[in-house]
Write a protein that holds these residues in place. Structure first.
Motif, PDB file in Angstrom:
ATOM      1  N   ALA A  87       0.827  -1.201   0.000  1.00 16.27           N
ATOM      2  CA  ALA A  87       0.000   0.000   0.000  1.00 16.27           C
ATOM      3  C   ALA A  87       0.865   1.257   0.000  1.00 16.27           C
ATOM      4  CB  ALA A  87      -0.938  -0.009   1.206  1.00 16.27           C
ATOM      5  N   ASP A  90       2.501   1.658  -3.437  1.00 21.46           N
ATOM      6  CA  ASP A  90       1.499   2.020  -4.438  1.00 21.46           C
ATOM      7  C   ASP A  90       1.135   3.495  -4.363  1.00 21.46           C
ATOM      8  OD1 ASP A  90       1.411  -0.525  -5.438  1.00 21.46           O
ATOM      9  OD2 ASP A  90      -0.459  -1.107  -4.445  1.00 21.46           O
ATOM     10  N   TYR A 375      -8.263   3.992  -4.046  1.00 20.05           N
ATOM     11  CA  TYR A 375      -7.281   2.914  -3.989  1.00 20.05           C
ATOM     12  C   TYR A 375      -7.936   1.662  -3.412  1.00 20.05           C
ATOM     13  CZ  TYR A 375      -3.147   0.200  -2.708  1.00 20.05           C
ATOM     14  OH  TYR A 375      -2.219  -0.811  -2.585  1.00 20.05           O
ATOM     15  N   GLU A 376      -7.775   0.566  -4.126  1.00 21.84           N
ATOM     16  CA  GLU A 376      -8.356  -0.721  -3.713  1.00 21.84           C
ATOM     17  C   GLU A 376      -9.853  -0.595  -3.441  1.00 21.84           C
ATOM     18  OE1 GLU A 376      -6.761  -3.628  -3.554  1.00 21.84           O
ATOM     19  OE2 GLU A 376      -4.797  -2.841  -4.100  1.00 21.84           O
TER      20      GLU A 376
END
Length: 503
Positions: A87, A90, A375-376
Motif C-alpha cells: 500500500a 502504491d 485505492y483498492e
C-alpha cells in the motif's frame, strides 16, 4: 486517551464554532466508501481511539481487525493508516505526485519547527531546500564524511573502554558530534556541550508532539489560540520552552561558523560551503540556518545504535558469529573498514536486522493527499493524513517469520550470502525519502562493525544475579530504547591495545 472536562468543553466549542458545517461531498464520494476502521463516536469521531502510547502497536492491531488500509476521523481530521509495504509503495511511490505533501500539524508551527525540510509542505520552498541538501548528502558526496565518522567511532571505542557503564551517553554524543563536525566544522565537548544539549532538548519536545493523539491541539487546531495561563493548554508552556531552544539551535552553531570564517579559522563544513555559495541576504541566512538544523534534527542514528547495543547484550550468539567473521577478515590486527563491508555479510545482516527489528521511526512521517483518490476500491479524500505504519511492515509475519525475534540470518541465503531484502523502511518512501540516509547508514554500519570487533557484551550482574532488561521503547516520533544496564569489556588485551591506538 484521557481528557479533562475543560478540554471536552474546548472540543465542543471548536465544533460549534465551526457551525457543524459539513463540507461539500463530490458525487463519487457518495458511491465510494472510506476504508474500514474503528466506529466513530458522536461529535468527536475517533478522537479517543488515537493512541498516545506506542501508536504503531495499536495500528498494527487495527490491521488484524480492519486490514492493510484503516480509516479514522476526529473533529474534521481524517487519518488513513497504511499497514503494508504494498500500500505504501502504491501510494507514496507510484502516485507520488498526489501523496508527497505533509499535513498541517499544528504543533509543528507552534513549536517553531517550520524550517525542517522533512516537515515542509510539498512546494517550491521544499524543492529548493531539498535540492541544496541533496547535493551535500547524495551517495557520492556522503563519502567525504567517512574520515570524520571513523575518527568519532574511534573516540566512542575509547570512551566505552574507559567508562563502559555510560555507553548510552557515549554513542549519543558520538552521533551528535559527527553531525556537528560535518555540518558546522565544530568539535563537540565530551559532555555538557551547549550546542548538543539545547538541540537534543528541542528535538525531544518536538518528536513527542508530532503524531495524531500526541497533543489535543493536533486534532483541534483552534486550541492553539488559547493563552498559556488557561487550564488545559499546557502545550503552550512546552512550546514556549521549545521555541527558545529551537532558536538557539538555529542561531548559535551558524554564528560559530560565520565568526570562524571571518577570522579565517573555519573548518570546511556543509554550512561554511553554503555560506560561500549563497548571496549574503537575511533570507538566505535564515534558510542556511534551517538547513543546518535539519541536518542535526533529522538523524535517527542514535536510536539504531541503542537497538544494536540492546541486541548485542541479549544475543551473545549473534555477537560471536559476527566476531568470527570480522576476525577472519581483519586477522585481529586492525579495525574493520568500509572496504571490508562486502566481505562481512553477517555484519551487514545485523545492520539490516537492527533497522527492521526496532525501526527508529515506527510510524514514519505523515503524508497527505493533495486530491481525492481511489485505492483498492476505497476513497482517499483530499487533505487526509496518511500514515505509514513501518512497524507493521517490519513485523509482517507473512514476510518475516517470528518477527519479534532478533534474527539477522533472515537476511542471508542458505549459502550465507546476502539476500535481496535491502530496503530500510525507516528512511521513508518516494520523494520524501530521507535525504541523509547514506551518511546515516555508513555511521551505523561502521559503528556496529567496530564495536563488535573489539567488545564482548553480557548482562550486568547485581548481587550475583543478572540485571533484567525490559527492552521497552519511548513513544515519540523517533523512538529510543529505554535506558538499560549491561556489561561491556574488551575481547582481549590485544584488542584493548587496538582500541587505544585507534585514531
Amino acid at each position: 486517551m484521557a481528557f479533562s472536562t475543560l478540554q471536552y468543553v474546548y472540543v465542543t466549542l471548536a465544533i460549534f464554532a465551526a457551525g457543524c458545517v459539513l463540507s461539500k461531498i463530490r458525487a463519487h464520494r457518495s458511491l465510494t466508501p472510506f476504508p474500514p476502521g474503528p466506529p466513530p463516536r458522536f461529535l468527536i469521531g475517533n478522537l479517543l481511539d488515537f493512541p498516545v502510547k506506542q501508536p504503531w502497536i495499536t495500528y498494527t492491531n487495527w490491521r488484524k481487525q480492519y486490514g492493510d488500509i484503516v480509516y479514522a476521523k476526529a473533529l474534521g481530521q481524517r487519518v488513513i493508516v497504511l499497514n503494508s509495504t504494498k500500500a505504501v509503495r502504491d501510494l507514496f511511490e507510484k502516485r507520488s505526485h498526489i501523496y508527497s505533501d505533509r499535513p498541517l500539524i499544528a504543533m509543528r508551527d507552534i513549536l517553531g519547527w517550520k524550517f525542517v525540510v522533512g516537515l515542509m509542505h510539498y512546494d517550491d520552498e521544499w524543492r529548493k531546500n531539498r535540492r541544496i541538501l541533496h547535493q551535500k548528502y547524495k551517495q557520492d558526496a556522503a563519502l567525504a564524511y567517512r574520515p570524520v565518522q571513523l575518527s568519532k567511532i574511534s573516540e566512542l571505542l575509547k570512551a566505552i573502554l574507559r567508562d563502559p557503564e555510560n555507553f548510552e551517553h557515549h554513542y549519543k554524543y558520538m552521533t551528535a558530534s559527527i553531525i556537528m563536525a560535518t555540518v558546522y566544522g565544530y568539535e563537540s565537548a565530551p559532555k555538557d556541550d551547549t550546542f548538543i544539549d539545547n538541540g537534543d532538548k528541542a528535538i525531544t519536545i518536538m518528536t513527542n508532539s508530532m503524531f495524531p493523539g500526541a497533543s489535543l491541539v493536533n486534532s483541534v487546531p483552534f486550541l492553539k489560540y488559547l493563552p498559556s495561563w488557561v487550564p488545559g493548554s499546557q502545550f503552550q508552556r512546552r512550546a514556549e520552552e521549545c521555541r527558545k531552544l529551537t532558536r538557539e539551535m538555529l542561531d548559535l552553531p551558524f554564528e560559530f561558523v560565520k565568526r570562524n570564517m571571518q577570522k579565517g579559522t573555519a573548518i570546511p563544513s556543509v554550512i561554511s560551503s553554503l555560506i560561500q555559495e549563497s548571496e549574503d541576504t537575511a533570507e538566505n541566512e535564515e534558510m542556511i540556518k534551517g538547513l543546518g538544523a535539519t541536518s542535526y534534527s533529522g538523524t535517527s542514528v542514535a536510536c539504531a545504535l541503542g537497538t544494536f547495543f540492546l541486541a548485542a547484550t541479549t544475543h551473545p550468539d549473534v555477537c560471536k558469529r559476527a566476531q568470527a567473521e570480522i576476525d577472519s577478515v581483519t586477522g585481529l590486527r586492525r579495525l574493520p573498514d568500509y572496504e571490508d563491508r562486502t566481505s562481512l555479510p553477517f555484519v551487514e545482516a545485523i545492520y539490516r536486522e537492527v533497522m527492521r527489528w526496532r525501526p527508529a521511526m515506527p510510524m514514519g512521517v505523515a503524508h497527505t493527499a493533495t486530491q481525492d483518490d481511489v485505492y483498492e476500491g476505497y476513497l482517499i479524500p483530499k487533505g487526509a493524513t496518511i500514515m505509514s505504519n513501518i512497524w507493521a511492515m517490519a513485523h509482517d509475519p507473512t514476510k518475516y517469520s517470528e518477527p519479534d525475534i532478533f534474527k539477522p540470518e533472515r537476511f542471508l541465503t542458505p549459502k550465507g550470502t546476502l539476500n535481496d531484502d535491502n530496503t530500510i523502511l525507516t528512511f521513508g518512501f518516494g520523494r520524501r525519502i530521507c535525504i541523509g540516509r547514506h551518511a546515516a547508514e555508513s555511521t551505523i554500519w561502521a559503528t556496529i562493525a567496530r564495536v563488535l570487533a573489539v567488545f564482548d557484551f553480557s548482562y550486568a550482574v547485581e548481587n550475583g544475579d543478572p540485571v533484567p532488561i525490559s527492552g521497552e521503547y519511548t513513544d515519540a516520533l523517533i523512538s529510543h530504547v529505554i535506558p538499560f544496564r549491561c556489561k561491556i569489556q574488551p575481547r582481549s588485551e590485544i584488542l584493548r591495545q587496538l582500541i587505544e591506538e585507534a585514531n
